[in-house]
Scaffold this motif. Structure first.
Motif, PDB file in Angstrom:
ATOM      1  N   THR A 568       0.823  -1.203   0.000  1.00  0.00           N
ATOM      2  CA  THR A 568       0.000   0.000   0.000  1.00  0.00           C
ATOM      3  C   THR A 568       0.857   1.252   0.000  1.00  0.00           C
ATOM      4  N   ALA A 569       1.933   1.255   0.787  1.00  0.00           N
ATOM      5  CA  ALA A 569       2.811   2.427   0.833  1.00  0.00           C
ATOM      6  C   ALA A 569       3.440   2.699  -0.524  1.00  0.00           C
ATOM      7  N   ARG A 570       3.724   1.648  -1.271  1.00  0.00           N
ATOM      8  CA  ARG A 570       4.361   1.833  -2.578  1.00  0.00           C
ATOM      9  C   ARG A 570       3.405   2.427  -3.609  1.00  0.00           C
ATOM     10  N   VAL A 571       2.117   2.374  -3.345  1.00  0.00           N
ATOM     11  CA  VAL A 571       1.178   3.066  -4.231  1.00  0.00           C
ATOM     12  C   VAL A 571       1.505   4.555  -4.273  1.00  0.00           C
ATOM     13  N   LEU A 572       2.012   5.087  -3.163  1.00  0.00           N
ATOM     14  CA  LEU A 572       2.442   6.487  -3.125  1.00  0.00           C
ATOM     15  C   LEU A 572       3.883   6.645  -3.589  1.00  0.00           C
ATOM     16  N   THR A 573       4.804   5.873  -3.010  1.00  0.00           N
ATOM     17  CA  THR A 573       6.229   6.129  -3.238  1.00  0.00           C
ATOM     18  C   THR A 573       6.676   5.811  -4.658  1.00  0.00           C
ATOM     19  N   GLU A 574       6.016   4.881  -5.333  1.00  0.00           N
ATOM     20  CA  GLU A 574       6.471   4.525  -6.679  1.00  0.00           C
ATOM     21  C   GLU A 574       6.139   5.605  -7.707  1.00  0.00           C
ATOM     22  N   HIS A 575       5.323   6.582  -7.317  1.00  0.00           N
ATOM     23  CA  HIS A 575       5.001   7.679  -8.220  1.00  0.00           C
ATOM     24  C   HIS A 575       5.909   8.887  -8.010  1.00  0.00           C
ATOM     25  N   LEU A 576       6.902   8.766  -7.125  1.00  0.00           N
ATOM     26  CA  LEU A 576       7.773   9.897  -6.815  1.00  0.00           C
ATOM     27  C   LEU A 576       9.103   9.763  -7.547  1.00  0.00           C
ATOM     28  N   PRO A 577       9.708  10.877  -7.926  1.00  0.00           N
ATOM     29  CA  PRO A 577      11.011  10.800  -8.608  1.00  0.00           C
ATOM     30  C   PRO A 577      12.127  10.478  -7.622  1.00  0.00           C
ATOM     31  N   ARG A 578      13.229  10.016  -8.137  1.00  0.00           N
ATOM     32  CA  ARG A 578      14.418   9.787  -7.327  1.00  0.00           C
ATOM     33  C   ARG A 578      15.187  11.106  -7.210  1.00  0.00           C
ATOM     34  N   VAL A 579      15.886  11.280  -6.086  1.00  0.00           N
ATOM     35  CA  VAL A 579      16.609  12.525  -5.827  1.00  0.00           C
ATOM     36  C   VAL A 579      18.045  12.201  -5.428  1.00  0.00           C
ATOM     37  N   ARG A 580      18.895  13.235  -5.487  1.00  0.00           N
ATOM     38  CA  ARG A 580      20.302  13.109  -5.105  1.00  0.00           C
ATOM     39  C   ARG A 580      20.478  13.680  -3.702  1.00  0.00           C
ATOM     40  N   VAL A 581      21.034  12.879  -2.794  1.00  0.00           N
ATOM     41  CA  VAL A 581      21.308  13.332  -1.430  1.00  0.00           C
ATOM     42  C   VAL A 581      22.799  13.195  -1.163  1.00  0.00           C
ATOM     43  N   PHE A 582      23.269  13.986  -0.203  1.00  0.00           N
ATOM     44  CA  PHE A 582      24.686  14.016   0.138  1.00  0.00           C
ATOM     45  C   PHE A 582      24.881  13.357   1.496  1.00  0.00           C
ATOM     46  N   THR A 583      25.914  12.551   1.575  1.00  0.00           N
ATOM     47  CA  THR A 583      26.300  11.934   2.839  1.00  0.00           C
ATOM     48  C   THR A 583      27.746  12.291   3.145  1.00  0.00           C
ATOM     49  N   LYS A 584      28.063  12.359   4.414  1.00  0.00           N
ATOM     50  CA  LYS A 584      29.404  12.757   4.862  1.00  0.00           C
ATOM     51  C   LYS A 584      30.063  11.591   5.574  1.00  0.00           C
ATOM     52  N   THR A 585      31.294  11.318   5.201  1.00  0.00           N
ATOM     53  CA  THR A 585      32.065  10.226   5.807  1.00  0.00           C
ATOM     54  C   THR A 585      33.367  10.797   6.369  1.00  0.00           C
ATOM     55  N   ALA A 586      33.599  10.545   7.652  1.00  0.00           N
ATOM     56  CA  ALA A 586      34.834  11.019   8.292  1.00  0.00           C
ATOM     57  C   ALA A 586      35.977  10.061   7.960  1.00  0.00           C
ATOM     58  N   GLU A 587      37.108  10.634   7.589  1.00  0.00           N
ATOM     59  CA  GLU A 587      38.290   9.845   7.245  1.00  0.00           C
ATOM     60  C   GLU A 587      39.475  10.287   8.087  1.00  0.00           C
ATOM     61  N   SER A 588      40.272   9.329   8.521  1.00  0.00           N
ATOM     62  CA  SER A 588      41.493   9.609   9.278  1.00  0.00           C
ATOM     63  C   SER A 588      42.605   8.705   8.738  1.00  0.00           C
ATOM     64  N   ARG A 589      43.739   9.328   8.327  1.00  0.00           N
ATOM     65  CA  ARG A 589      44.829   8.563   7.717  1.00  0.00           C
ATOM     66  C   ARG A 589      46.143   8.875   8.434  1.00  0.00           C
ATOM     67  N   VAL A 590      46.973   7.876   8.498  1.00  0.00           N
ATOM     68  CA  VAL A 590      48.328   8.018   9.056  1.00  0.00           C
ATOM     69  C   VAL A 590      49.302   7.358   8.083  1.00  0.00           C
ATOM     70  N   THR A 591      50.341   8.116   7.680  1.00  0.00           N
ATOM     71  CA  THR A 591      51.336   7.602   6.739  1.00  0.00           C
ATOM     72  C   THR A 591      52.725   7.640   7.394  1.00  0.00           C
ATOM     73  N   ASP A 592      53.387   6.515   7.490  1.00  0.00           N
ATOM     74  CA  ASP A 592      54.737   6.462   8.067  1.00  0.00           C
ATOM     75  C   ASP A 592      55.758   7.080   7.101  1.00  0.00           C
ATOM     76  N   ASN A 593      56.758   7.712   7.706  1.00  0.00           N
ATOM     77  CA  ASN A 593      57.855   8.307   6.911  1.00  0.00           C
ATOM     78  C   ASN A 593      59.046   7.345   6.933  1.00  0.00           C
ATOM     79  N   ASN A 594      59.456   6.865   5.780  1.00  0.00           N
ATOM     80  CA  ASN A 594      60.539   5.877   5.691  1.00  0.00           C
ATOM     81  C   ASN A 594      61.927   6.498   5.564  1.00  0.00           C
TER      82      ASN A 594
END
Length: 674
Positions: A568-594
């Motif tokens: 029943t819910a898809r009777v509504l949602t399947e008539h809606l367009p798809r949209v672009r959303v933004f997500t944020k991902t935290a990154e932490s890097r460590v690089t050794d010095n040789n």
């Protein structure tokens, strides 16, 4: 991009600094600042404006976070519900867009959880309330702490359940939402599970329809007394009580009467409305077709004799066809025979030998048999008489088997006070109750409330409801061809107000007759607003998936409250367009010095990566998590709106109880007879 409102409020600090600086410039322009007075005033004004702007930005962030937790109360007294001759008010809300989907994604991030919880003080008060509620002498204090009043800063959240984020993401933008009345010709479907606000939405729509002076028909299978009293109160407020009629199968003693098969455009409608209620699956289809044919024969004979068909007459002649056959043959022979045919019939009757009769004619009335033989010997033919003869020729035992499903239905429809209601005696001058006439209701812009009392007898409720839809479809056909002035002498055509049909618990009423009402009756001014729990209910009611899809396809406006079914819910949602959303991902890097010759041992990096994802504007789970009294709506050709309905306020026109409505109806009925 990111909305970024779920964060600490930083705006107040610069706002405070700016406003204090502006105040200092105004109070001590030369003592603290080496600046000319005029320039000091200008700088102070600029700082004050900037500080105010930053303060309002911070306040907006706090208000946004607060509304995600709990929305402000929205209450409207019935007299405050806006009414327009061009717009239909639906509730308070906003148009849903990609921005709100983005906010919803951010609000559901684990890092945002602390901004969506109530504070320690609020939670402490709720805990204290539970403790005090268990103490006999302090329960009054617990009641005060949970009082839903403006003076209680710790009043609990309303018991509406669901996810408050769904409306909170756009609560700051909400405004009254309406749809154009011209769009109602495309019909409206309201879907929602039990006790989530369908009846409240019906009250809001019915209130406006009554005030606009339209013809209003409310068909309520369960007979909700709150909805009945709302219709009565609005008719009273609008000064339209004289056109208000009630048909309630649960209160037949003061209900208006209604003959479901007494008004028709074609004689075959009588049989269709009766036989449609019978099962049609498997082998039952053949019995249903026989029941249709036999009912049609009876109806044609009654109309030929100048009698109005009703369920009681059909039931009487189904069980005993001979009196109707005799009456019709006598009328027919009087019409076509110039001489005295009765002596010849009596002669045939006196010569009948019971032992020579066929098995199917044994025990039959000899006079009826003589009439048939007289007509056959002289080669007389009439289609109705021939149909009666064929029913008469059936073996009694075999005939009872063929009508085994029809007779129990007719017995339910004609038993007790409900039988008197559905088979009115038109010549009974001692009965003051009016008899419903749909064409008259439409001409007078009347108001009709129909309570079918489905909890007591669902079979009778379904039969009457289906017959009403078939009756309205037939009326729509006449309106198409002749307008509402057919049969009125010297009447000119005029602009007719729309006839708005509100069908609650729609799945219990839906039948074959409802399809043409939806896809063809809009041009005749009939506008349907249907209320149901799931789309599967419609499929179960109509008994065919393709026809259920056909019915759903005829509703151009959709209001969906909380549902418990993903399909029943898809009777509504399947008539809606798809949209672009933004997500944020935290990154932490460590690089050794040789390289051993440098003082740097390692290099660290911390960054936030933004990613763009394609997703549905609304998920079925969101529709299934709506709080009570809230809905998503597809309006204006597929635009998505998020709405919430107002809580009801006090109404001075609301009757004190059912006795007041009963008394008013009986007094009005007696006055009409005088």
């Amino acid at each position: 991009m990111f909305d970024n409102r779920l964060r600490p409020v930083f705006e107040f600090l610069p706002a405070s600094v700016a406003m204090l600086s502006a105040l200092a410039l105004l109070v001590f322009p030369q003592d603290l600042f080496p600046i000319m007075p005029l320039l000091a005033w200008i700088v102070a004004a600029l700082l004050g404006a900037w500080g105010l702007c930053r303060f309002l930005q911070g306040a907006a962030v706090i208000r946004y976070q607060t509304q995600l937790r709990q929305l402000p109360r929205y209450r409207l007294a019935p007299r405050q519900i806006p009414t327009s001759n061009s717009q239909l008010f639906l509730g308070l809300g906003f148009r849903w867009s990609q921005r709100h989907t983005q906010r919803l994604v951010e609000a559901r991030h684990p890092d945002a959880r602390r901004y969506l919880q109530h504070g320690l003080l609020f939670r402490g008060v709720r805990r204290l309330e539970q403790i005090l509620d268990g103490a006999a002498g302090l329960r009054w204090l617990a009641r005060m702490l949970r009082a839903d009043a403006w003076w209680n800063p710790f009043r609990p959240s309303p018991a509406v359940g669901g996810d408050p984020l769904l409306h909170g993401v756009g609560a700051a933008e909400e405004a009254p939402v309406s749809m154009n009345l011209d769009e109602r010709n495309g019909h409206t479907l309201v879907v929602g599970t039990t006790r989530v606000g369908k009846t409240r939405e019906a009250e809001i729509l019915v209130t406006q329809d009554i005030r606009r002076g339209e013809t209003v028909v409310v068909i309520d299978p369960k007979g909700d007394l709150d909805l009945l009293m709302r219709c009565y109160a609005e008719a009273k407020r609008a000064g339209r009580l004289d056109t208000f009629q009630i048909i309630h199968l649960g209160f037949p003693e003061w209900s208006a009467r209604y003959n479901p098969v007494g008004d028709f455009g074609r004689i075959t409608e009588v049989a269709s409305r009766t036989a449609t209620q019978l099962p049609s699956a498997g082998n039952s289809a053949a019995f249903r077709e026989f029941a249709w044919r036999f009912t049609n024969v009876v109806a044609r004979a009654l109309v030929g004799l100048g009698r109005r068909p009703d369920y009681r007459a059909i039931a009487r002649h189904v069980t005993n066809i001979e009196p109707l056959l005799i009456d019709y043959y006598e009328w027919w022979l009087d019409k076509i025979m110039l001489g005295d045919w009765r002596e010849a019939v009596q002669t045939i009757e006196s010569n009948i030998e019971p032992k020579n009769l066929t098995l199917s004619h044994r025990g039959r009335d000899h006079y009826a048999l003589a009439l048939i033989r007289f007509a056959n010997e002289r080669g007389l033919y009439d289609p109705v008489a021939d149909g009666l003869r064929s029913a008469f020729d059936y073996d009694k035992t075999y005939f009872d088997k063929l009508t085994a499903s029809l007779l129990p239905l007719l017995e339910k429809l004609t038993s007790g006070p409900v039988g008197e209601l559905l088979a009115p005696r038109y010549a009974d001058l001692n009965d003051d109750r009016p008899i419903l006439d749909w064409m008259r209701v439409i001409r007078e812009n009347g108001i009709v409330y129909v309570g079918l009392d489905a909890l007591s007898d669902p079979d009778v409720a379904s039969a009457v409801g289906n017959s009403m839809f078939a009756d309205l479809t037939s009326v729509a056909g006449r309106l198409y061809k002749h307008g509402d002035t057919q049969g009125l002498p010297q009447a000119r055509s005029h602009r007719r107000a729309p006839c708005v049909v509100h069908a609650d618990e729609f799945a219990e009423l839906v039948g074959q007759e409802f399809i043409p009402l939806l896809n063809k009756a809009g041009g005749a001014g009939i506008q349907v607003t249907a209320y149901t729990q799931t789309t599967a209910d419609i499929e179960a009611g109509i008994g065919d998936r393709a026809k259920a899809g056909q019915i759903l396809g005829n509703f151009n406006t959709l209001l969906m409250l909380r549902v418990r079914n993903e399909h029943t819910a898809r009777v509504l949602t399947e008539h809606l367009p798809r949209v672009r959303v933004f997500t944020k991902t935290a990154e932490s890097r460590v690089t050794d010095n040789n390289e051993p010759d440098t003082p740097v041992d390692f290099i660290s990096q911390n960054a936030d990566r933004l990613m763009e994802t394609d997703t549905e504007m609304l998920m079925p789970a969101d529709v299934m998590a709506l709080p009570k009294g809230q809905c998503f709506a597809l309006l204006h050709g597929g635009h998505l709106y998020k709405l919430r309905m107002p809580l009801p306020g006090k109404d001075r026109c609301m009757p004190s109880g059912l006795d007041e409505i009963r008394t008013e109806c009986l007094v009005r009925y007696a006055g009409c007879q005088q």
